[in-house]
Design an enzyme around this catalytic site. Structure first.
Site, PDB file in Angstrom:
ATOM      1  N   TYR A 106      52.076  59.671  10.667  1.00 41.58           N
ATOM      2  CA  TYR A 106      53.432  59.145  10.504  1.00 41.58           C
ATOM      3  C   TYR A 106      53.707  58.745   9.065  1.00 41.58           C
ATOM      4  CZ  TYR A 106      57.531  56.281  10.809  1.00 41.58           C
ATOM      5  OH  TYR A 106      58.783  55.791  10.595  1.00 41.58           O
ATOM      6  N   TRP A 108      57.124  58.500   5.764  1.00 40.21           N
ATOM      7  CA  TRP A 108      58.348  59.037   5.183  1.00 40.21           C
ATOM      8  C   TRP A 108      58.093  60.097   4.123  1.00 40.21           C
ATOM      9  CZ3 TRP A 108      63.688  56.785   4.331  1.00 40.21           C
ATOM     10  CH2 TRP A 108      64.175  56.195   5.509  1.00 40.21           C
TER      11      TRP A 108
HETATM   12  P1  PGD Z   1      55.754  54.816   2.992  1.00 47.67           P
HETATM   13  O1  PGD Z   1      55.483  53.745   2.015  1.00 47.67           O
HETATM   14  O2  PGD Z   1      57.068  55.510   2.894  1.00 47.67           O
HETATM   15  O3  PGD Z   1      55.617  54.114   4.408  1.00 47.67           O
HETATM   16  O4  PGD Z   1      55.883  53.497   6.758  1.00 47.67           O
HETATM   17  P2  PGD Z   1      55.503  54.753   5.856  1.00 47.67           P
HETATM   18  O5  PGD Z   1      54.091  55.095   6.124  1.00 47.67           O
HETATM   19  O6  PGD Z   1      56.533  55.824   6.013  1.00 47.67           O
HETATM   20  O7  PGD Z   1      54.546  55.855   2.989  1.00 47.67           O
HETATM   21  C1  PGD Z   1      54.651  57.137   2.557  1.00 47.67           C
HETATM   22  C2  PGD Z   1      53.356  57.532   1.873  1.00 47.67           C
HETATM   23  O8  PGD Z   1      53.406  58.917   1.626  1.00 47.67           O
HETATM   24  C3  PGD Z   1      53.124  56.849   0.549  1.00 47.67           C
HETATM   25  O9  PGD Z   1      51.780  56.423   0.460  1.00 47.67           O
HETATM   26  C4  PGD Z   1      53.404  57.951  -0.478  1.00 47.67           C
HETATM   27  O10 PGD Z   1      52.676  57.797  -1.667  1.00 47.67           O
HETATM   28  C5  PGD Z   1      52.981  59.180   0.279  1.00 47.67           C
HETATM   29  N1  PGD Z   1      53.655  60.412  -0.123  1.00 47.67           N
HETATM   30  C6  PGD Z   1      54.923  60.548  -0.557  1.00 47.67           C
HETATM   31  N2  PGD Z   1      55.195  61.849  -0.761  1.00 47.67           N
HETATM   32  C7  PGD Z   1      54.079  62.549  -0.454  1.00 47.67           C
HETATM   33  C8  PGD Z   1      53.771  63.945  -0.466  1.00 47.67           C
HETATM   34  O11 PGD Z   1      54.572  64.794  -0.789  1.00 47.67           O
HETATM   35  N3  PGD Z   1      52.519  64.297  -0.061  1.00 47.67           N
HETATM   36  C9  PGD Z   1      51.592  63.388   0.296  1.00 47.67           C
HETATM   37  N4  PGD Z   1      50.406  63.838   0.672  1.00 47.67           N
HETATM   38  N5  PGD Z   1      51.861  62.053   0.303  1.00 47.67           N
HETATM   39  C10 PGD Z   1      53.101  61.648  -0.054  1.00 47.67           C
HETATM   40  C11 PGD Z   1      57.177  53.038   6.843  1.00 47.67           C
HETATM   41  C12 PGD Z   1      57.328  52.256   8.159  1.00 47.67           C
HETATM   42  O12 PGD Z   1      56.814  50.920   8.012  1.00 47.67           O
HETATM   43  C13 PGD Z   1      58.717  52.190   8.627  1.00 47.67           C
HETATM   44  S1  PGD Z   1      59.661  53.621   8.538  1.00 47.67           S
HETATM   45  C14 PGD Z   1      59.225  51.088   9.205  1.00 47.67           C
HETATM   46  S2  PGD Z   1      60.876  51.005   9.631  1.00 47.67           S
HETATM   47  C15 PGD Z   1      58.412  49.929   9.601  1.00 47.67           C
HETATM   48  N6  PGD Z   1      58.993  48.695   9.196  1.00 47.67           N
HETATM   49  C16 PGD Z   1      58.270  47.571   9.273  1.00 47.67           C
HETATM   50  C17 PGD Z   1      58.852  46.260   9.419  1.00 47.67           C
HETATM   51  O13 PGD Z   1      60.069  46.096   9.495  1.00 47.67           O
HETATM   52  N7  PGD Z   1      58.020  45.205   9.435  1.00 47.67           N
HETATM   53  C18 PGD Z   1      56.691  45.333   9.379  1.00 47.67           C
HETATM   54  N8  PGD Z   1      55.934  44.240   9.418  1.00 47.67           N
HETATM   55  N9  PGD Z   1      56.123  46.548   9.255  1.00 47.67           N
HETATM   56  C19 PGD Z   1      56.852  47.665   9.209  1.00 47.67           C
HETATM   57  N10 PGD Z   1      56.249  48.890   9.084  1.00 47.67           N
HETATM   58  C20 PGD Z   1      56.958  50.152   9.213  1.00 47.67           C
END
Ligand code: PGD
Length: 761
Positions: A106, A108
């Protein structure tokens, strides 16, 4: 200047081939956001992964969990890394089968359709025989399961939400449970071209529309809305909504004609409201005790809602909590009782302030995407059950009316997500991550997830690769030519998978013999041919698209009013719910007999709220919301994200009265703690936070103390949150609300390690 699309906006940049030397917002964006500053400043940060690495213990002793997250890494060549990884994949698929591989992965990831990281991973694993997948999201895990029973599929609901322009023109009152947050409305999966987080509220306000923002944080609704701020105890919105419904019912203000024509189950719900089923009338005095909102104001608000064209909107954050189904369902019920669903400016909305795309006109055509192939494995988990799955192979659990069993996972493959950011109770997740034999991560940065892996492969950022992109419900489709070379040995996920697939005998199937540019041209050409007359008036050929400034996709000429057809004729345009009507009572959900999600919405008391026994020890409700200075955990080392830190730690906010009671001052280093863990944060004293609440956004990279992984030195709130599902129905993430206590941090501040790469051997 070359255009580039990110989840948080579009920018134009100049590059010297290695770095971006100038970045400015796309001139078409009316409300650009400063998050774009994180990109150039993070690209060459010391935490950038520039070479493949293997955990030392894994390299020396082979697959196995102990030492994961603690041991140093050994930098290796691409050849060695790919040999080791293809050998390990071959072993696991041969000895344990595809059911032993978790490829849910999972996250973004980055904007860009072709290089979308999960699509690449899923396509690759499907070529090998499949993988255990996840369903739903951390954003909307509860909504995705509940709403199809109650009103509509969640994606349909968002894509066809009443347009913000219609609200601006017609609504007289917007009651926003969870607010309409401008920081969340600045981002959207896949990208944002034109931000419209504030303008529509200014326009509505100028016409005389009133906003009521129901939230523990005043700035959950922007100043432009000049909103009245009602701040119930966090997690008690369901009680407030029930009392509003009780007033509508008791004072004959509910639209009985609409309820009869368009809904089912109101009489059963009304018995609960009136206290006929449990002896408790859910009136404003009852709700005042629970929510802290004066009964008189609740009563008046119900009158105001009944007298005006009212939009009831519920943020995504409300369902990211224990029993998160209840306030969401009650939002629909309130809107149904007001009888305005399907009218311009009235009805129900979900997430106007949760992402940029809700309320934007839906393009009439999609954009190209890479096919992921067919997954031969049927087994899945609801996304937030990752730790449960790894800790309890073979155990049974409930989900959406089914009894499921956790698979026995031997290999975890993550690409484009950061579970050590997004999951709750990180110490428990760390324990869960010791169980698989091998963990593989591709990332651009040494995130905590990369640090808890065995094989770490350096991925390119979107600015370093050729792609095209468009966000959900976004009208622009942009070419995204690479702006710079990748640093060090970073490679596109596609290239990595292509080499692995080749080594595993699936190269042709994965690549179909195409380079990246050939794929872009091929996907674009297929898309262009498939549109025929449905596309934009003239769609350029690929070469012109690639050298151009993007295509404007067509949208419907009339702005959308959600459920207008259904309202007009519910028999000819039934909903997709089991009865075709709005379900105030669901006999299907009732039939599941889940005590934590009964057949109609109720007030269910969560384990952790300001009225619970635990609040005597942990007297503050932590709101762990989305950050303002970055997207989730992405580019936390970037300049804009860093500028919001206090002494390098994430900032936590608290009301002056709570700070004073604890002897705390603005700028202090504080320790936030509960029984699950603790973290450091820098304090901001701010009366925009309701008393009894502290707010610490998610996304600070988890920096566990070597002696105690339950202690994060940087300020990641997920060391504090509970790994508890919203309910057995949806098994959604509940990271939003947690009880904590806060105290001054005494002694020298421990050094951060997360802003440096991990130790290498
Ligand atoms: P990101 O930081 O977007 O978080 O969780 P999510 O795991 O989506 O992580 C994306 C990762 O992908 C980053 O490490 C980035 O460096 C890497 N990345 C980006 N592009 C690429 C690529 O092209 N290739 C590769 N291999 N890696 C890449 C988000 C999630 O957190 C979400 S959506 C929500 S809504 C939740 N919200 C909460 C909340 O409200 N409260 C708490 N306590 N926790 C939450 N967690 C959730």
């Amino acid at each position: 200047m070359t255009l580039h699309l990110t989840h948080w906006g579009t920018f134009e940049a100049v590059s010297d081939g290695e770095r971006l030397t100038e970045v400015r917002p796309w001139r078409g964006d009316p409300e650009p956001v400063p998050l774009i500053d994180n990109v150039a400043s993070a690209q060459h940060h010391p935490t950038r992964i520039t070479q493949p690495h293997v955990r030392k213990g894994w390299l020396d002793h082979g697959p196995g969990g102990p030492g994961r997250g603690d041991e140093p890494f050994v930098p290796v060549s691409w050849e060695t890394a790919l040999d080791l990884l293809s050998g390990e994949l071959r072993r696991v698929y041969r000895d344990h089968g595809a059911e032993a591989v978790y490829g849910g992965s999972y996250g973004w990831a980055s904007a860009g359709r072709f290089h979308h990281a999960q699509s690449q991973l899923h396509r690759f694993l499907n070529c090998l025989g499949g993988y255990v997948r996840h369903v739903n999201t951390y954003s909307l895990g509860t909504s995705a399961v509940l709403l199809p029973y109650v009103i509509a599929d969640v994606n349909e609901l968002q894509a066809h939400a009443t347009a913000k322009s219609v609200i601006a023109e017609h609504s007289e009152l917007v009651v926003a449970f969870g607010g309409v947050s401008p920081k969340n409305a600045a981002v959207s999966p896949g990208g944002v071209s034109r931000h419209h987080a504030r303008g529509w509220m200014s326009a509505a306000r100028a016409r005389g529309c009133r906003f009521v923002s129901v939230s523990p944080l005043r700035d959950d609704t922007p100043a432009e809305a000049q909103a009245e701020w009602i701040a119930p105890r966090p997690g008690t919105d369901a009680a407030l909504m029930l009392a509003l419904a009780q007033v509508l019912d008791a004072e004959q203000l509910a639209d009985t004609g609409f309820l009869e024509r368009c809904t089912v189950g109101f009489p059963r719900f009304a018995r609960y409201l009136r206290g006929e089923s449990d002896g408790v009338v859910k009136d404003p005095a009852w709700a005042e005790d629970i929510t802290g909102v004066p009964a008189a104001r609740i009563r008046e608000l119900a009158h105001e809602m009944a007298a005006a064209r009212t939009m009831v909107t519920v943020s995504w954050s409300l369902q990211r909590a224990r029993y998160g189904e209840q306030p969401l369902w009650l939002g629909v019920v309130l809107a149904a009782m007001l009888g305005q669903i399907g009218l311009p400016g009235g009805g129900f909305g979900h997430g106007y302030g949760s992402t940029a795309h809700v309320g934007e006109p839906a393009p009439l055509v999609g954009v190209p995407r890479l096919a992921q192939g067919r997954n031969a494995v049927a087994t899945f988990i609801p996304v937030a059950r990752i730790a449960d799955m790894l800790l309890n192979p073979g155990a049974g659990y409930d989900y959406d009316g089914q009894r499921l069993t956790y698979p026995d996972i031997r290999l975890v493959y993550w690409c484009g997500g950061n579970p050590f950011h997004h999951h709750q109770d990180l110490a428990r997740l760390r324990e869960a991550f010791t169980r698989p034999e091998t963990v593989v991560v591709h990332d651009q940065f040494w995130t905590a997830t990369a640090r808890h892996a065995d094989i770490v492969l350096p991925a390119t950022m979107s600015i370093e690769r050729d792609d095209f992109g468009s966000g959900q419900n976004d009208r622009m489709f942009f070419p995204m030519p690479a702006l710079t070379r990748p640093p060090g040995q970073a490679r596109d996920d596609y290239e990595i998978f292509a080499d692995l697939a080749e080594a595993l005998g699936a190269g042709k199937e994965f690549t179909e013999g195409r380079t990246v540019m050939e794929w872009l041209g091929h996907l674009y050409g297929e898309w262009r041919d498939s549109l025929g007359s449905r596309g934009p008036a003239s769609i350029p050929g690929f070469a012109d698209f690639w050298s151009g400034e993007g295509i404007e996709l067509p949208v419907a000429s009339e702005p959308q009013v959600a459920f207008a057809d259904f309202r007009r004729d519910p028999d000819r345009h039934p909903l997709t719910t089991p009865t075709g009507k709005i379900e105030i009572f669901s006999s299907v959900i009732d039939g599941y007999r889940y005590p934590d999600c009964p057949g109609h919405p109720r007030w269910l008391e969560p384990e952790e709220w300001l009225g619970s026994v635990s609040a005597q020890r942990f007297g503050l409700q932590l709101v762990a919301n989305q950050p303002k200075s970055r997207l989730h955990s992405q580019l936390d080392v970037g300049a804009h994200s860093q500028s919001a830190k206090i002494a390098g730690r994430e900032a936590a906010r608290m009301h002056p009265s709570d700070a004073q009671a604890r002897g705390l001052r603005d700028g202090d280093l504080v320790r936030i703690f509960n029984d699950r863990g603790s973290c450091l944060a820098g304090l901001r004293v701010d009366d925009a936070v309701r008393p009894g609440v502290t707010q610490l956004s998610t996304g600070a990279w988890y920096d566990p103390d070597p002696a105690d992984p339950r202690f994060c030195r940087h300020g990641n709130p997920n060391v504090l949150t509970a790994d508890r599902p919203s309910s057995r129905l949806s098994q959604g993430c509940t990271g939003q609300l947690t009880l904590v206590e806060v105290e001054p941090y005494r002694g020298p501040a421990p050094e951060l390690s997360v802003t440096r790469p991990p130790a290498t051997a």
